[in-house]
Enzyme design. Structure first.
Site, PDB file in Angstrom:
ATOM      1  N   ARG A   1       0.784  -1.062  -0.172  1.00  0.00           N
ATOM      2  CA  ARG A   1       0.080  -0.006   0.071  1.00  0.00           C
ATOM      3  C   ARG A   1       1.013   1.395   0.072  1.00  0.00           C
ATOM      4  O   ARG A   1       0.603   2.427  -0.608  1.00  0.00           O
ATOM      5  CB  ARG A   1      -0.876   0.093   1.091  1.00  0.00           C
TER       6      ARG A   1
ATOM      7  N   CYS B   1      -2.158  16.068  30.915  1.00  0.00           N
ATOM      8  CA  CYS B   1      -3.216  14.804  31.044  1.00  0.00           C
ATOM      9  C   CYS B   1      -3.201  14.739  32.667  1.00  0.00           C
ATOM     10  O   CYS B   1      -4.526  14.398  33.086  1.00  0.00           O
ATOM     11  CB  CYS B   1      -2.828  13.595  30.269  1.00  0.00           C
TER      12      CYS B   1
ATOM     13  N   ALA C   1       9.828  21.712  29.914  1.00  0.00           N
ATOM     14  CA  ALA C   1      11.206  21.794  29.901  1.00  0.00           C
ATOM     15  C   ALA C   1      12.019  20.605  28.891  1.00  0.00           C
ATOM     16  O   ALA C   1      13.066  21.338  28.208  1.00  0.00           O
ATOM     17  CB  ALA C   1      11.823  21.402  31.242  1.00  0.00           C
ATOM     18  N   THR C   2      11.320  19.489  28.880  1.00  0.00           N
ATOM     19  CA  THR C   2      11.920  18.736  27.943  1.00  0.00           C
ATOM     20  C   THR C   2      11.336  19.094  26.286  1.00  0.00           C
ATOM     21  O   THR C   2      12.469  19.110  25.533  1.00  0.00           O
ATOM     22  CB  THR C   2      11.457  17.387  28.106  1.00  0.00           C
TER      23      THR C   2
ATOM     24  N   ASP D   1       5.975  15.062  27.982  1.00  0.00           N
ATOM     25  CA  ASP D   1       4.774  15.625  28.660  1.00  0.00           C
ATOM     26  C   ASP D   1       5.126  16.901  29.567  1.00  0.00           C
ATOM     27  O   ASP D   1       4.345  17.359  30.425  1.00  0.00           O
ATOM     28  CB  ASP D   1       4.066  14.614  29.417  1.00  0.00           C
ATOM     29  N   ASN D   2       5.997  17.504  29.137  1.00  0.00           N
ATOM     30  CA  ASN D   2       6.436  18.568  29.972  1.00  0.00           C
ATOM     31  C   ASN D   2       7.218  19.827  29.203  1.00  0.00           C
ATOM     32  O   ASN D   2       7.979  19.370  28.233  1.00  0.00           O
ATOM     33  CB  ASN D   2       7.267  18.080  31.302  1.00  0.00           C
TER      34      ASN D   2
ATOM     35  N   CYS E   1      14.091  35.522  19.702  1.00  0.00           N
ATOM     36  CA  CYS E   1      14.240  34.061  19.786  1.00  0.00           C
ATOM     37  C   CYS E   1      15.597  33.753  20.190  1.00  0.00           C
ATOM     38  O   CYS E   1      16.422  33.835  19.361  1.00  0.00           O
ATOM     39  CB  CYS E   1      13.408  33.148  18.916  1.00  0.00           C
TER      40      CYS E   1
END
Length: 258
Positions: A12, A190, A131-132, A128-129, A247
């Site tokens: 495919r 979450c 800083a990372t 999920d943070n 930046c």
């Protein structure tokens, strides 16, 4: 050279003008780092393995918990309290036996990021943070490595991709720090705000699609564009992320993270 089994397995994908035989070979040679094996990573990783990506390097310091199971579908009840990287590596080998998997149970930090993420073709941020996320963005721009990042919270999913070669005022494009100019400030998660499993799945699928398009060298790839989907209302947005002239990561200034 592709074998008969490859033509059957990837039939495919081979039909897509973006892929073809040369695309399968690119995927096979690709080395992808995936940081975070929670809701996003546990979906992105199997999609990449199934698509034929040759090398996946997995990084997560956490273990499987019961609260992970509603949205991290590759884990099972019998995996609770097991290291996520070990479980994921085992599961991915059942999807693609020829996959080269590096499983490292460590938190990616400023002290180890350059060592862990060397010799990589693509970084996928499934952390999920904040800083990372900022650390991976900085590393990606320093090393000129493409970066795919995403998030899901409540009923909202989002995803985006960045590359230093396609960033700057001339491209009307910035980096993750231009979009979210914060480092250690608390962001929703979450754990604090809740989420439905399929919402995480939407974000993860989008990340996996971006990753495959990058590895297949899609000439129509949209860099520095935030895709945002509110599943409660059905509204979608594509927002161009413009460069912040001040930046510290992508605008040529001294890094605020060094």
């Amino acid at each position: 050279m592709l074998l008969d089994a490859d033509f059957l397995r990837y039939s495919r994908q081979l039909m897509l003008p973006l892929c073809g035989e040369s695309g399968i070979q690119r995927l096979r040679q690709a080395r992808v780092a995936l940081v975070g094996l929670g809701g996003l990573g546990s979906l992105v990783a199997p999609y990449l393995a199934a698509a034929g990506v040759g090398t996946l390097r997995l990084f997560d310091h956490d273990s499987v918990s019961l609260s992970n199971l509603p949205r991290q579908w590759l884990y099972q009840e019998t995996d609770v309290q097991m290291p996520k990287v070990a479980v994921m590596a085992r599961q991915l080998k059942t999807i693609h036996a020829g996959l080269k998997v590096g499983a490292t149970a460590v938190r990616v930090s400023a002290d180890n990021v350059h060592h862990l993420l060397s010799d990589i073709d693509l970084i996928i941020d499934c952390s999920d943070n904040m800083a990372t996320r900022q650390l991976l963005n900085q590393h990606a721009f320093k090393t000129e490595t493409p970066l795919v990042t995403g998030a899901a919270i409540g009923m909202q999913a989002q995803g985006m991709a960045f590359h230093s070669a396609h960033c700057g005022a001339e491209y009307n494009a910035g980096c993750y720090h231009c979009l979210y100019p914060i480092t250690e400030l608390a962001a929703g998660s979450c754990q604090t705000d809740g989420v439905l499993g399929p919402v995480v799945g939407m974000a993860g699928c989008y990340q996996a699609t971006l990753a495959l398009r990058i590895l297949l060298q899609d000439p129509a790839m949209q860099w520095s564009q935030l895709w945002r989907f509110d599943l409660a209302s059905g509204n979608q947005q594509i927002i161009q992320i413009t460069q912040d002239p001040a930046c510290p990561v992508c605008a040529g200034h001294a890094s605020a993270f060094s």
